[in-house]
Design an enzyme around this catalytic site. Structure first.
Site, mmCIF file in Angstrom:
data_model
loop_
_atom_site.group_PDB
_atom_site.id
_atom_site.type_symbol
_atom_site.label_atom_id
_atom_site.label_comp_id
_atom_site.label_asym_id
_atom_site.label_seq_id
_atom_site.Cartn_x
_atom_site.Cartn_y
_atom_site.Cartn_z
ATOM 1 N N GLY A 1 40.260 34.194 39.606
ATOM 2 C CA GLY A 1 41.571 34.070 38.970
ATOM 3 C C GLY A 1 42.647 33.799 39.992
ATOM 4 O O GLY A 1 42.463 34.037 41.197
ATOM 5 N N GLN B 1 51.052 33.799 43.329
ATOM 6 C CA GLN B 1 50.163 33.592 44.488
ATOM 7 C C GLN B 1 50.264 32.186 45.082
ATOM 8 O O GLN B 1 49.743 31.928 46.155
ATOM 9 C CB GLN B 1 48.704 33.864 44.104
ATOM 10 C CG GLN B 1 48.425 35.319 43.824
ATOM 11 C CD GLN B 1 46.966 35.528 43.496
ATOM 12 O OE1 GLN B 1 46.538 35.261 42.383
ATOM 13 N NE2 GLN B 1 46.186 35.985 44.455
ATOM 14 N N HIS C 1 49.554 40.879 38.616
ATOM 15 C CA HIS C 1 50.260 39.971 39.532
ATOM 16 C C HIS C 1 51.594 39.496 38.931
ATOM 17 O O HIS C 1 52.588 39.358 39.636
ATOM 18 C CB HIS C 1 49.423 38.715 39.812
ATOM 19 C CG HIS C 1 48.500 38.828 40.991
ATOM 20 N ND1 HIS C 1 48.942 39.052 42.266
ATOM 21 C CD2 HIS C 1 47.142 38.706 41.070
ATOM 22 C CE1 HIS C 1 47.889 39.066 43.091
ATOM 23 N NE2 HIS C 1 46.791 38.878 42.388
ATOM 24 N N HIS D 1 43.875 42.125 36.265
ATOM 25 C CA HIS D 1 44.260 41.857 37.654
ATOM 26 C C HIS D 1 45.365 40.785 37.698
ATOM 27 O O HIS D 1 46.376 40.958 38.393
ATOM 28 C CB HIS D 1 43.017 41.408 38.425
ATOM 29 C CG HIS D 1 43.245 41.093 39.872
ATOM 30 N ND1 HIS D 1 42.727 41.853 40.893
ATOM 31 C CD2 HIS D 1 43.954 40.099 40.481
ATOM 32 C CE1 HIS D 1 43.105 41.344 42.063
ATOM 33 N NE2 HIS D 1 43.840 40.272 41.835
ATOM 34 N N GLU D 2 45.178 39.686 36.932
ATOM 35 C CA GLU D 2 46.174 38.596 36.962
ATOM 36 C C GLU D 2 47.473 39.013 36.277
ATOM 37 O O GLU D 2 48.558 38.680 36.738
ATOM 38 C CB GLU D 2 45.608 37.325 36.311
ATOM 39 C CG GLU D 2 44.346 36.774 36.956
ATOM 40 C CD GLU D 2 44.374 36.702 38.474
ATOM 41 O OE1 GLU D 2 45.456 36.440 39.045
ATOM 42 O OE2 GLU D 2 43.325 36.928 39.095
ATOM 43 N N CYS E 1 40.924 39.773 46.059
ATOM 44 C CA CYS E 1 42.132 39.060 45.657
ATOM 45 C C CYS E 1 42.365 37.938 46.664
ATOM 46 O O CYS E 1 42.262 38.179 47.870
ATOM 47 C CB CYS E 1 43.325 40.023 45.645
ATOM 48 S SG CYS E 1 44.882 39.230 45.195
ATOM 49 N N LEU E 2 42.662 36.735 46.174
ATOM 50 C CA LEU E 2 42.841 35.594 47.084
ATOM 51 C C LEU E 2 44.025 35.799 48.030
ATOM 52 O O LEU E 2 44.090 35.159 49.070
ATOM 53 C CB LEU E 2 43.002 34.295 46.292
ATOM 54 C CG LEU E 2 41.759 33.845 45.506
ATOM 55 C CD1 LEU E 2 42.058 32.600 44.684
ATOM 56 C CD2 LEU E 2 40.580 33.603 46.439
HETATM 57 ZN ZN LIG Z 1 44.860 38.861 43.015
#
Ligand SMILES: [Zn+2]
Length: 201
Positions: free
Chosen positions: A45, A50, A153, A149-150, A107-108
């Protein structure tokens, strides 16, 4: 177009993002770039902050792991998970089930960091899609976790906010190691670029 991913420390990751008010051509093109960026980074995701955009827009792709959800319903109808992927969603609102489960998350924006995170196992999410349609998506497993999770964010919340108190004790050190690894990778990329330039010249 693959976009650069914002790393932890950038204030945009802590912004409580405003909702998307209109699904314009720019939003379509941004969503397209986010899918490409997520696939390029081999992520499950990616949320708009991000890539430095403070808006309630995110993408998810769990098509590689249909077995990690035990059900997936759109407006009450069972739908194969792969059919929904990649999922682009706007202005999500999540209702949580009571049962919680622990699983590994990355997480990216935190390259190399992985933590065990406890979250509600089942959710019902009200999402707006790129075509302007609103749907209710009920699911569990990896997709439920990714949606949480997203959505976190989009409100400036990060997975490190949800780690155990034991993991919090070593977080600073692990973040320092993460930044050192990123710097080392950047130095290596610069060395490789110089070597390639020398060969070309
Ligand atoms: Zn993340």
């Amino acid at each position: 177009m693959v976009l650069p991913i914002v790393i932890y420390g950038d204030p945009v990751l802590r912004v409580d993002c405003p909702p998307v008010t209109e699904v314009t051509a720019d939003i379509h093109s941004l969503a397209h770039d986010m899918i490409e960026t997520m696939h390029d980074a081999e992520g499950v995701g990616l949320a708009a902050p991000q890539i430095g955009v403070a808006l309630q827009l995110a993408v998810i792709d769990v098509a590689h792991a249909p077995e990690l959800q035990s059900y997936c319903r759109v407006d009450g109808q069972e739908v194969p998970v792969a059919e929904l992927m990649p999922l682009v969603f706007i202005n999500p609102e999540i209702t949580f089930g009571k049962a919680r489960e622990e699983s590994t998350e990355g997480c990216l924006s935190f390259p190399g960091l992985r933590y065990q995170i406890k979250r509600p196992a089942q959710i019902s999410a009200r999402l707006t899609l790129l075509d302007g349609r609103s749907i209710t998506l009920e699911t569990d497993g990896l997709l439920a976790r990714a949606l949480q999770h997203e959505t976190d964010h989009l409100h400036g919340r990060l997975f490190i906010d949800r780690i155990s108190s034991a993991d919090k004790l070593t977080l600073k050190r692990r973040l320092r190691e993460m930044y050192e690894d990123i710097e080392e990778e950047e130095r290596e990329a610069r060395r490789a670029a110089r070597a390639a330039a020398r060969q070309a010249g």
